[in-house]
Scaffold this active site. Sequence first.
Site, PDB file in Angstrom:
ATOM      1  CG  ASP A 193      -6.834   2.683   8.367  1.00 29.44           C
ATOM      2  OD1 ASP A 193      -6.372   3.385   7.440  1.00 29.44           O
ATOM      3  OD2 ASP A 193      -7.665   1.768   8.167  1.00 29.44           O
ATOM      4  CG  LEU A 247     -11.561   4.148   7.221  1.00 31.58           C
ATOM      5  CD1 LEU A 247     -12.981   3.617   7.073  1.00 31.58           C
ATOM      6  CD2 LEU A 247     -10.942   3.649   8.512  1.00 31.58           C
ATOM      7  CG  HIS A 248      -5.132   1.917   3.566  1.00 31.06           C
ATOM      8  ND1 HIS A 248      -4.736   2.939   4.376  1.00 31.06           N
ATOM      9  CD2 HIS A 248      -4.037   1.142   3.384  1.00 31.06           C
ATOM     10  CE1 HIS A 248      -3.448   2.807   4.662  1.00 31.06           C
ATOM     11  NE2 HIS A 248      -2.998   1.727   4.079  1.00 31.06           N
ATOM     12  NE  ARG A 249      -2.450   0.453   8.483  1.00 34.43           N
ATOM     13  CZ  ARG A 249      -1.497   0.494   7.570  1.00 34.43           C
ATOM     14  NH1 ARG A 249      -1.258  -0.547   6.827  1.00 34.43           N
ATOM     15  NH2 ARG A 249      -0.755   1.552   7.426  1.00 34.43           N
TER      16      ARG A 249
END
Length: 369
Positions: free
Chosen positions: A285, A206-208
Amino acid sequence: MLKVILIAGARPNFMKVSALYEEVRKYPRKINPIVVHTGQHFDRRMSHLFFHDLNLPKPDYYLNVGSLSHAQQTAKVLERLEPVLLKENPDIVIVVGDVNSTVAAALCASKLNIPVAHVEAGLRSFDRTMPEETNRILTDAISDYLFVTEEAGVRNLLKEGVSRNKIHFVGNVMIDTLKAQQKKAAESSILKELSLQEKKYALLTLHRPSNVDNKESFLNILKILETIQKDITVIWPVHPRTDKMIDVFRLKSKISPLKNLKMIPALGYLDFLKLMADAKFVLTDSGGIQEETTILNVPCLTLRENTERPVTISMGTNVLTGQNYRKIISESRNILKGKGKKGRIPPLWDGLASQRIIAILLKNCSQPR
Ligand code: UD1
């Protein structure tokens, strides 16, 4: 000699530059490669480990830009790259992907009338709130060679009025690197280190900003993970942006009771590739991971509302789920029952994309400017 400057800035750039560098090295008498690292990603886990795993040389220039606001980061790359381009006067600058360093380097070269090649051109999410979408559109508009990974990219560029002769459908350089490194990755001891068994865990990234920079979205994802981790162990290599937001939103107390959700620091390329290949499924993501799971034939649930990589859905193992609780839980349970999506390999994702790109550049850029 063709003088080529390769620009690397952030983590997803490094595997793409590696494929191109490996190919360029085959022509020591014809091509002189210069590697510029902007320093957009700078720490050991986000940068050095990748240079090490991928056998990339120490960059010829390091611009030390670091993490800043979008405007500042882009401006700093422009300012610090210009003297390098003036000094080296390359025949071509190659930029890859869609990060801030990509658009900044393309703009810098274009203003100096240096031809620009964009590798991974034409991808569009049609979501302008995504910073990468602006980077893609602008980079493509000022590039001279548009190297495209999937057919949708060709259609997007033609619709935007790009002339046909600038567009080259060549395949996916990230897959070149994956194929080249697969054997080495298979030897990684990461499963043992984390006491995991093949296909007995899910992998999460997850990093968006749309998922982790918004507390409500982040909490929503944690609710979904709370259910999934009751069904299967979830391994979560945490991106530094996400790590920071966990602190900012004080989410540690929500995460630590989830005993089967295992946070670990971000991993290098080979360990991550091994974890991905042996996962039951992947939740992500990321853009690149949608493509890598397709090649590895591992089901991928993408926690986004759109993708700029539609072939991973039409042909690959990818399913877009957004943050829809019901959809994600039902998809993951289907996978656990052995009914996950099976994919096929998209056209030209055969490990030879960088060969095609360098052949085109050698043929077209060798005449004096
Ligand atoms: C950038 C790219 C994104 C890509 C992602 C992959 C843009 C607009 N975004 O997003 O497209 O998918 O990289 O990782 O170019 N940080 C560190 N160490 C580092 C780098 C970053 O600790 O080496 C931290 C910093 O606190 C920083 C945050 O991570 O504020 C975000 O980094 P940044 O490069 O701004 O964006 P990413 O989210 O990594």
